[in-house]
Design a protein around this motif. Structure first.
Motif, PDB file in Angstrom:
ATOM      1  N   ASP A 117      -1.455  -8.690  -9.877  1.00  0.00           N
ATOM      2  CA  ASP A 117      -1.212  -9.833  -9.006  1.00  0.00           C
ATOM      3  C   ASP A 117      -2.423 -10.759  -8.949  1.00  0.00           C
ATOM      4  N   GLY A 118      -3.447 -10.433  -9.753  1.00  0.00           N
ATOM      5  CA  GLY A 118      -4.630 -11.272  -9.800  1.00  0.00           C
ATOM      6  C   GLY A 118      -5.695 -10.915  -8.784  1.00  0.00           C
ATOM      7  N   TRP A 119      -5.522  -9.796  -8.066  1.00  0.00           N
ATOM      8  CA  TRP A 119      -6.471  -9.371  -7.041  1.00  0.00           C
ATOM      9  C   TRP A 119      -6.887  -7.930  -7.315  1.00  0.00           C
ATOM     10  N   LEU A 120      -8.181  -7.662  -7.221  1.00  0.00           N
ATOM     11  CA  LEU A 120      -8.709  -6.349  -7.557  1.00  0.00           C
ATOM     12  C   LEU A 120      -8.352  -5.303  -6.512  1.00  0.00           C
ATOM     13  N   ASP A 121      -7.798  -4.203  -6.973  1.00  0.00           N
ATOM     14  CA  ASP A 121      -7.538  -3.038  -6.151  1.00  0.00           C
ATOM     15  C   ASP A 121      -8.665  -2.027  -6.364  1.00  0.00           C
ATOM     16  N   ILE A 122      -8.667  -0.947  -5.586  1.00  0.00           N
ATOM     17  CA  ILE A 122      -9.769   0.015  -5.632  1.00  0.00           C
ATOM     18  C   ILE A 122      -9.217   1.427  -5.799  1.00  0.00           C
ATOM     19  N   TYR A 123      -9.804   2.157  -6.735  1.00  0.00           N
ATOM     20  CA  TYR A 123      -9.461   3.563  -6.936  1.00  0.00           C
ATOM     21  C   TYR A 123     -10.681   4.406  -6.565  1.00  0.00           C
ATOM     22  N   LEU A 124     -10.486   5.342  -5.640  1.00  0.00           N
ATOM     23  CA  LEU A 124     -11.560   6.217  -5.185  1.00  0.00           C
ATOM     24  C   LEU A 124     -11.364   7.621  -5.740  1.00  0.00           C
ATOM     25  N   THR A 155      -7.846  12.003  -4.431  1.00  0.00           N
ATOM     26  CA  THR A 155      -8.182  10.660  -4.870  1.00  0.00           C
ATOM     27  C   THR A 155      -7.299   9.667  -4.116  1.00  0.00           C
ATOM     28  N   HIS A 156      -7.740   8.401  -4.077  1.00  0.00           N
ATOM     29  CA  HIS A 156      -6.993   7.394  -3.315  1.00  0.00           C
ATOM     30  C   HIS A 156      -6.909   6.088  -4.086  1.00  0.00           C
ATOM     31  N   LEU A 157      -5.786   5.404  -3.915  1.00  0.00           N
ATOM     32  CA  LEU A 157      -5.597   4.066  -4.460  1.00  0.00           C
ATOM     33  C   LEU A 157      -5.381   3.102  -3.305  1.00  0.00           C
ATOM     34  N   TYR A 158      -6.192   2.045  -3.279  1.00  0.00           N
ATOM     35  CA  TYR A 158      -6.100   1.028  -2.234  1.00  0.00           C
ATOM     36  C   TYR A 158      -5.628  -0.286  -2.845  1.00  0.00           C
ATOM     37  N   LYS A 159      -4.544  -0.839  -2.289  1.00  0.00           N
ATOM     38  CA  LYS A 159      -4.017  -2.123  -2.741  1.00  0.00           C
ATOM     39  C   LYS A 159      -4.677  -3.264  -1.975  1.00  0.00           C
ATOM     40  N   ASN A 160      -5.073  -4.292  -2.715  1.00  0.00           N
ATOM     41  CA  ASN A 160      -5.687  -5.472  -2.131  1.00  0.00           C
ATOM     42  C   ASN A 160      -4.616  -6.321  -1.434  1.00  0.00           C
ATOM     43  N   ASN A 161      -4.814  -6.580  -0.138  1.00  0.00           N
ATOM     44  CA  ASN A 161      -3.858  -7.364   0.641  1.00  0.00           C
ATOM     45  C   ASN A 161      -4.090  -8.870   0.538  1.00  0.00           C
ATOM     46  N   ARG A 162      -5.099  -9.275  -0.230  1.00  0.00           N
ATOM     47  CA  ARG A 162      -5.415 -10.680  -0.486  1.00  0.00           C
ATOM     48  C   ARG A 162      -5.951 -11.408   0.744  1.00  0.00           C
ATOM     49  N   ASP A 163      -6.343 -10.642   1.761  1.00  0.00           N
ATOM     50  CA  ASP A 163      -6.909 -11.250   2.960  1.00  0.00           C
ATOM     51  C   ASP A 163      -8.222 -10.583   3.358  1.00  0.00           C
ATOM     52  N   GLY A 164      -8.841  -9.879   2.399  1.00  0.00           N
ATOM     53  CA  GLY A 164     -10.083  -9.164   2.677  1.00  0.00           C
ATOM     54  C   GLY A 164      -9.879  -7.730   3.099  1.00  0.00           C
ATOM     55  N   THR A 165      -8.617  -7.291   3.191  1.00  0.00           N
ATOM     56  CA  THR A 165      -8.343  -5.913   3.578  1.00  0.00           C
ATOM     57  C   THR A 165      -7.548  -5.212   2.477  1.00  0.00           C
ATOM     58  N   PHE A 166      -7.484  -3.880   2.599  1.00  0.00           N
ATOM     59  CA  PHE A 166      -6.796  -3.044   1.618  1.00  0.00           C
ATOM     60  C   PHE A 166      -5.857  -2.076   2.340  1.00  0.00           C
ATOM     61  N   THR A 167      -4.783  -1.702   1.652  1.00  0.00           N
ATOM     62  CA  THR A 167      -3.826  -0.717   2.162  1.00  0.00           C
ATOM     63  C   THR A 167      -3.816   0.501   1.247  1.00  0.00           C
ATOM     64  N   ASP A 168      -3.887   1.678   1.850  1.00  0.00           N
ATOM     65  CA  ASP A 168      -3.845   2.924   1.089  1.00  0.00           C
ATOM     66  C   ASP A 168      -2.414   3.153   0.592  1.00  0.00           C
ATOM     67  N   VAL A 169      -2.228   3.078  -0.733  1.00  0.00           N
ATOM     68  CA  VAL A 169      -0.895   3.255  -1.328  1.00  0.00           C
ATOM     69  C   VAL A 169      -0.858   4.502  -2.202  1.00  0.00           C
ATOM     70  N   THR A 170      -1.740   5.448  -1.906  1.00  0.00           N
ATOM     71  CA  THR A 170      -1.854   6.657  -2.728  1.00  0.00           C
ATOM     72  C   THR A 170      -0.525   7.398  -2.833  1.00  0.00           C
ATOM     73  N   GLU A 171       0.107   7.641  -1.700  1.00  0.00           N
ATOM     74  CA  GLU A 171       1.348   8.422  -1.704  1.00  0.00           C
ATOM     75  C   GLU A 171       2.440   7.701  -2.475  1.00  0.00           C
ATOM     76  N   LYS A 172       2.595   6.410  -2.229  1.00  0.00           N
ATOM     77  CA  LYS A 172       3.633   5.632  -2.900  1.00  0.00           C
ATOM     78  C   LYS A 172       3.406   5.571  -4.411  1.00  0.00           C
ATOM     79  N   SER A 173       2.142   5.472  -4.810  1.00  0.00           N
ATOM     80  CA  SER A 173       1.829   5.312  -6.231  1.00  0.00           C
ATOM     81  C   SER A 173       1.936   6.597  -7.024  1.00  0.00           C
ATOM     82  N   GLY A 174       1.845   7.739  -6.328  1.00  0.00           N
ATOM     83  CA  GLY A 174       1.894   9.026  -7.016  1.00  0.00           C
ATOM     84  C   GLY A 174       0.622   9.383  -7.755  1.00  0.00           C
ATOM     85  N   ILE A 175      -0.491   8.738  -7.400  1.00  0.00           N
ATOM     86  CA  ILE A 175      -1.724   8.893  -8.168  1.00  0.00           C
ATOM     87  C   ILE A 175      -2.716   9.863  -7.529  1.00  0.00           C
ATOM     88  N   GLY A 176      -2.442  10.300  -6.296  1.00  0.00           N
ATOM     89  CA  GLY A 176      -3.375  11.177  -5.603  1.00  0.00           C
ATOM     90  C   GLY A 176      -3.429  12.562  -6.224  1.00  0.00           C
TER      91      GLY A 176
END
Length: 598
Positions: free
Chosen positions: A91-98, A116-137
């Protein structure tokens, strides 16, 4: 041979020598700017750029768990891991993988083990933890991470190294990931300690291959000993043993078969020739300007490795003769992290490597003939030796067109606190400002850490670091993994006061991620270059987009993109600054966006 760091009781030091080296191949191709460099920039009394840690406000509150926080009996508990900036949903915005770890001998309640955790960039300076939804944890000792579109489906995939079994996560393009390690041919029944990794197209066939570092042969069936391990000493203090005295492991090169699977070509390619090493971080760039990607490996307590690409599917370790295996006085060092840039804008890539305390980091200047000169002290980056240094990056934090250096630190022995050694477990970060060419054209750096704000002065025992512009405002930010603590997200405040340009490349004939593509940006008489690369810093992944500071130039005179498979160059002229451009191979600029646009 004198060893300047980490002498352990009961350890036997092997003599230097290592593998025999093949002859250095004369570079066949050279792409170098004929333009003159700009004059030296002024020495500021105070930096207009500040780094502020906004991790908590941004929602990055997941604690890192990595061994016992108060004592490290085994080397696995001290090593730590990497971190990643990557745009998983395009989407053009950097997400974060921990990444995350565990604790030896601890039985975690169901569902309570660190993951491990995946955080989605909300494009407003904040992030949402989407680890469970993504299946990457995943739980376990997850050490390194690198990104690349291995199957050329247009979505960047994630490769994760572990002390255990590595995992290849295929990006499904819908916000979810699938573990395809076994079907891709990357699963190994053997327990290995993977560390850094990097995707590259070493044979230029348009498919991303994979290089994986392995650190130490550490068998969980033999460790930990319930009665406790024998301790070694550091400056008279009992500490965990290693890496010396332990068995180093060999690295792996996987060839992409073009059908979603890989073949281990480590022996055939010559990757095994250096033998077992304590390898930590690998990067791939074209260091000799011959049009083929090489591989540099930072190695702990042993000579580092430079695999030169022989253009026939094989590599030769030329680090010793090239001058980037040891320190300038011929000592082995504890190589941890690696950053690469053309910091003096002469058209050749240079190397910055981090090391252990009581030693300096290295700055290797590329001589333009396949060799390097250690300019650590001449350049000014040799002024600090009290830190154990890990993540690092060439970051133009003030957008003046000259690559600065950020260095991330953290000791490995918590028990040194309370002893009067002049060193502590938690450390601040370091920023070296690139002062531009001075007398005779030599580029020097200045330690400006004290001027850079609380995000630099705060103390942690940090490890991985990734660099990128997470809020798309034109300033390069940093996300840092802190051992036993929550991560840091250092927001660059003021760095976008000067002009910049950011480029996302999409391959068509080359790999879709465009790894290995080289970009040259010219403003007036100043020419910069960079390459799209996977894996760097220490076991980490930074933004795949290329960022260039432009200083006061509101127009980019020339942008040249050299695509890795065909070696064809596309050229764009008179491009306005302060925008993010998407360039597709063969189609030119297909998208442009302004700072902060959603």
């Amino acid at each position: 041979m004198i060893f300047p760091r980490r002498r352990f009781l009961g350890s036997s030091f092997t003599a230097l020598g290592g593998s025999l080296l093949d002859a250095l191949v004369t570079p066949l191709w050279r792409w170098k700017s004929p333009l003159l460099l700009q004059s030296s920039k002024p020495n500021p009394t105070k930096s207009p750029v500040q780094y502020v840690d906004v991790a908590r406000e941004a929602g990055l509150t997941t604690p890192n768990v990595w061994g016992d926080p108060n004592t490290k009996k085994y080397i696995i508990e001290a090593k730590g891991s990497g971190i990643a900036f990557f745009d998983y949903d395009h989407d053009g915005w950097l997400d974060i993988y921990l990444t995350n770890g565990s604790q030896l001998g601890k039985e975690w309640p169901a569902g309570k083990a660190p993951t491990t955790h995946l955080y989605k960039n909300n494009r407003d300076g904040t992030f949402t933890d989407v680890t469970e939804k993504s299946g990457i944890g995943r739980s376990g000792w997850q050490t390194g991470v690198c990104v690349g579109d291995y199957n050329n489906d247009g979505w960047d995939d994630l490769f994760c190294t572990f002390w255990g079994h590595n995992i290849l996560f295929r990006n499904n393009g819908d916000g979810t990931f699938t573990d395809v390690t076994k079907q891709a041919g990357l699963y190994n029944e053997e327990i290995r300690w993977g560390s850094g990794c990097t995707f590259l197209d070493y044979n230029r066939d348009g498919n991303l291959d994979l290089f994986v570092c392995n650190y130490i042969k550490l068998d969980p069936a033999k460790n930990p000993d319930p009665n406790g391990p024998p301790l070694c000493q550091w400056k008279g203090i009992p500490v965990m043993c290693g890496p010396r005295g332990l068995t180093g492991d060999t690295n792996i090169l996987y060839k992409n078969n073009g059908d979603g699977t890989f073949t281990d070509v480590s022996e055939k390619s010559g990757i095994l020739k250096p033998g077992g090493r304590y390898s930590i971080t690998a990067v791939s760039y074209d260091f000799d300007n011959d049009g083929w990607p090489d591989i540099y490996v930072a190695v702990d307590s042993q000579p580092s490795i430079l695999f030169q690409n022989n253009h026939d599917g094989t590599f030769s370790d030329v680090a010793v003769v090239a001058g980037c295996a040891y320190s300038d006085n011929g000592h082995e060092q504890a190589g941890m992290g690696v950053a690469v840039a053309d910091y003096d804008c002469d058209g050749w890539f240079d190397i910055f490597k981090t090391n252990f305390a009581d030693d300096t980091c290295n700055l290797y200047h590329n001589n333009g003939d396949g060799s390097f000169t250690d300019v650590t002290f001449a350049s000014g980056v040799g002024v600090n030796n009290q830190y154990v240094a890990w993540g690092c990056g060439f970051v133009d934090y003030d957008n003046d067109g000259w690559a600065d250096i950020m260095q991330i630190n953290g000791h490995v022995y918590p028990q040194i606190d309370g002893h009067n050694l002049g060193q502590t477990y938690k450390n601040p970060r370091i920023v070296y400002r690139n002062m531009g060419p001075g007398t005779g054209g030599t580029v020097a750096f200045k330690d400006v850490s004290a001027e850079m704000g609380p995000g630099i002065s705060e103390k942690f025992s940090s490890r991985g670091a990734a660099f990128g512009d997470y809020d798309n405002d034109g300033g390069i930010d940093t996300v840092i993994l802190n051992l036993g603590d929550t991560p840091s997200l250092l927001h660059n405040v003021g760095g976008n006061a000067q002009n910049w340009i950011k480029l996302k490349l999409i391959g068509t004939k080359c790999n879709r991620t465009a790894i290995g593509a080289r970009v040259r940006v010219v403003t007036g008489t100043h020419a910069q270059m960079d390459e799209v690369h996977s894996g760097s810093s220490v076991m980490s992944q930074s933004d795949l987009r290329l960022h260039f500071g432009l200083g006061k130039s509101a127009i980019v005179d020339v942008i040249e993109v050299k695509w890795p498979t065909t070696q064809k160059v596309e050229r764009f002229v008179k491009v306005p600054a302060n925008q993010i451009l998407t360039i597709r191979e063969g189609s030119g600029i297909v998208l442009s966006s302004k700072p902060g646009s959603k």
